[in-house]
Write a protein that holds these residues in place. Structure first.
Motif, PDB file in Angstrom:
ATOM      1  N   ARG A 220      21.142  86.034  17.958  1.00  0.00           N
ATOM      2  CA  ARG A 220      22.205  85.280  17.427  1.00  0.00           C
ATOM      3  C   ARG A 220      22.270  85.117  15.839  1.00  0.00           C
ATOM      4  N   ASN A 221      23.276  85.017  15.352  1.00  0.00           N
ATOM      5  CA  ASN A 221      23.482  84.654  13.747  1.00  0.00           C
ATOM      6  C   ASN A 221      22.630  85.641  12.982  1.00  0.00           C
ATOM      7  N   ILE A 222      22.391  86.820  13.203  1.00  0.00           N
ATOM      8  CA  ILE A 222      21.651  87.746  12.479  1.00  0.00           C
ATOM      9  C   ILE A 222      22.482  88.057  11.252  1.00  0.00           C
ATOM     10  N   PRO A 223      22.334  87.853   9.950  1.00  0.00           N
ATOM     11  CA  PRO A 223      23.056  88.054   8.926  1.00  0.00           C
ATOM     12  C   PRO A 223      23.585  89.680   8.609  1.00  0.00           C
ATOM     13  N   ASP A 224      24.481  89.827   7.839  1.00  0.00           N
ATOM     14  CA  ASP A 224      24.556  91.243   7.360  1.00  0.00           C
ATOM     15  C   ASP A 224      23.897  91.555   6.679  1.00  0.00           C
ATOM     16  N   GLY A 225      23.673  92.865   6.281  1.00  0.00           N
ATOM     17  CA  GLY A 225      22.913  93.466   5.149  1.00  0.00           C
ATOM     18  C   GLY A 225      21.493  93.494   5.335  1.00  0.00           C
ATOM     19  N   LEU A 226      20.983  93.101   6.480  1.00  0.00           N
ATOM     20  CA  LEU A 226      19.563  93.181   6.737  1.00  0.00           C
ATOM     21  C   LEU A 226      19.281  94.757   6.594  1.00  0.00           C
ATOM     22  N   GLY A 227      18.111  94.937   6.159  1.00  0.00           N
ATOM     23  CA  GLY A 227      17.522  96.427   5.950  1.00  0.00           C
ATOM     24  C   GLY A 227      15.948  96.334   6.277  1.00  0.00           C
ATOM     25  N   LEU A 228      15.430  97.595   6.582  1.00  0.00           N
ATOM     26  CA  LEU A 228      14.052  97.746   6.612  1.00  0.00           C
ATOM     27  C   LEU A 228      13.230  97.816   5.483  1.00  0.00           C
ATOM     28  N   GLY A 229      14.018  98.171   4.289  1.00  0.00           N
ATOM     29  CA  GLY A 229      13.263  98.109   2.948  1.00  0.00           C
ATOM     30  C   GLY A 229      12.352  99.274   2.809  1.00  0.00           C
ATOM     31  N   PHE A 230      12.513 100.352   3.413  1.00  0.00           N
ATOM     32  CA  PHE A 230      11.700 101.702   3.449  1.00  0.00           C
ATOM     33  C   PHE A 230      12.734 102.765   3.066  1.00  0.00           C
TER      34      PHE A 230
ATOM     35  N   HIS B  55      29.686  85.171  27.902  1.00  0.00           N
ATOM     36  CA  HIS B  55      28.121  84.756  28.074  1.00  0.00           C
ATOM     37  C   HIS B  55      27.493  85.507  26.901  1.00  0.00           C
ATOM     38  N   ASP B  56      28.041  86.741  26.764  1.00  0.00           N
ATOM     39  CA  ASP B  56      27.011  87.521  25.612  1.00  0.00           C
ATOM     40  C   ASP B  56      27.952  87.543  24.393  1.00  0.00           C
ATOM     41  N   GLN B  57      29.146  87.204  23.964  1.00  0.00           N
ATOM     42  CA  GLN B  57      29.787  87.334  22.968  1.00  0.00           C
ATOM     43  C   GLN B  57      29.242  87.039  21.751  1.00  0.00           C
ATOM     44  N   GLU B  58      28.406  86.117  21.641  1.00  0.00           N
ATOM     45  CA  GLU B  58      27.760  85.314  20.597  1.00  0.00           C
ATOM     46  C   GLU B  58      26.468  86.311  20.271  1.00  0.00           C
ATOM     47  N   VAL B  59      26.114  86.938  21.108  1.00  0.00           N
ATOM     48  CA  VAL B  59      24.783  87.697  20.908  1.00  0.00           C
ATOM     49  C   VAL B  59      25.194  89.063  20.153  1.00  0.00           C
ATOM     50  N   GLN B  60      24.420  89.695  19.205  1.00  0.00           N
ATOM     51  CA  GLN B  60      24.582  90.617  18.274  1.00  0.00           C
ATOM     52  C   GLN B  60      23.454  91.651  18.608  1.00  0.00           C
ATOM     53  N   ALA B  61      23.806  92.971  18.683  1.00  0.00           N
ATOM     54  CA  ALA B  61      22.720  93.952  18.424  1.00  0.00           C
ATOM     55  C   ALA B  61      22.854  94.622  17.122  1.00  0.00           C
ATOM     56  N   VAL B  62      21.805  94.495  16.266  1.00  0.00           N
ATOM     57  CA  VAL B  62      21.992  94.937  14.712  1.00  0.00           C
ATOM     58  C   VAL B  62      20.973  96.242  14.680  1.00  0.00           C
ATOM     59  N   VAL B  63      21.465  97.356  14.341  1.00  0.00           N
ATOM     60  CA  VAL B  63      20.712  98.512  14.069  1.00  0.00           C
ATOM     61  C   VAL B  63      20.124  98.479  12.795  1.00  0.00           C
ATOM     62  N   LEU B  64      18.706  98.692  12.547  1.00  0.00           N
ATOM     63  CA  LEU B  64      18.207  98.991  11.375  1.00  0.00           C
ATOM     64  C   LEU B  64      17.503 100.504  11.238  1.00  0.00           C
TER      65      LEU B  64
END
Length: 328
Positions: free
Chosen positions: A318-328, A237-246
């Protein structure tokens, strides 16, 4: 010996579980309690927000839902709490927003846990605005419940309500009286007969209502149906959900950070954003709480000498792309 009462607090991401726990811990009735917080993702945010509000011991489990890691994580942690020189008088468990409550309650039937504890009650929080206009709105239409629960989020919401002994319709201040009535009417179709539904704001409910319910939930599991009763061992039930740390450094203008997060939320399927920011020239850390498209910030405490002053935000979705950053 009387059994130690355990209160399970569940609800979807951002429903207000941590705020509710803070309300309990800041009350006189919290003396002797212990708290177990479950985070989805490797970085613990909620435990940090709780650890400074009182002297109550807080144990944090990260990187997964307790319902999926009962044997590996939950049972050893419960044994640790129960075998302390002075055992707690009660235990609060704040589940991950993606956790199924029933498998967690089933763990209290294990012999060495059952003899010492009882599940006093399951409290389910619902974010009223999210149910009307956010990620959960697709499961509620014009005051009529949808009959098909064929998506993971729909089944999760259904399971959290089916297991509840008390439902808190949180953030009721964002709803009109008509909307409150419509949602309560709908929620009553999703819970067992006799389960109370209480509108509230910031989880402000008398502690006497939350604790000492005396439900012995572990003895009543047959009355709490779940979509995952048969297949939870293989459940994903949670395998498609991501936790991305910025992460980032000092922020000169917090409004630019909020603008950046708002852009991400608008472009991607992000259910929850939470963390804190290091604002240049400020001795306090800035807490960031985002649910759906709403982002709320406040300063909570001074930075500690031994901790790294950095900006850190966890995005869950879900489907959060790799490489996202805060830009600061």
């Amino acid at each position: 010996m009387s059994k130690i009462p355990v209160t399970v607090i569940t609800g979807f991401l951002g429903a207000g579980k941590t705020t509710l726990v803070r309300q309990v811990l800041q009350s006189p009735q919290s003396a002797g309690l212990a708290v177990l917080v479950n985070e989805f993702g490797e970085v613990g945010i909620d435990g940090s927000l709780l650890e400074n509000c009182c002297d109550t011991p807080v144990v944090e489990l990260t990187n997964g839902c307790l319902c999926c890691t009962v044997q590996e994580d939950f049972l050893p942690t419960m044994r640790y709490l129960l075998e302390r020189p002075t055992p707690p008088t009660g235990i609060l468990i704040e589940t991950s927003g993606l956790a199924l409550p029933k498998p967690l309650v089933q763990a209290f039937t294990w012999p060495d846990i059952r003899t010492r504890t009882t599940v006093d009650g399951v409290i389910t929080l619902v974010d009223g605005e999210n149910l009307l206009t956010g990620q959960l709105s697709r499961y509620y239409t014009d005051g009529v419940p949808l009959t098909e629960h064929d998506t993971p989020l729909a089944e999760l919401l259904s399971d959290q309500l089916a297991c509840a002994d008390l439902v808190l319709l949180n953030k009721a201040d964002t709803l009109t009286s008509e909307q409150q009535t419509q949602l309560i009417t709908w929620l009553q179709t999703q819970v067992r007969p006799g389960v109370k539904i209480i509108p509230c704001h910031y989880g402000q409910v008398p502690v006497e209502v939350l604790l000492a319910q005396g439900m012995a939930v572990e003895d009543d599991l047959a009355q709490r149906p779940s979509h995952h009763d048969q297949e939870h061992d293989e459940d994903d039930h949670d395998q498609e959900v991501q936790a991305v740390v910025l992460t980032g450094g000092a922020i000169a203008q917090p409004e630019l950070l909020i603008q950046r997060l708002q852009e991400m939320i608008n472009h991607y399927e992000i259910y929850r954003a939470k963390g804190w920011a290091n604002v240049a020239g400020k001795p306090l850390r800035l807490v960031i709480q985002g649910v759906g498209t709403r982002i709320h910030t406040y300063y909570d405490r001074p930075w500690k000498e031994q901790e790294s002053r950095r900006t850190q935000v966890v995005l869950i979705g879900r489907n959060i792309p790799d490489g996202l950053g805060l830009g600061f």
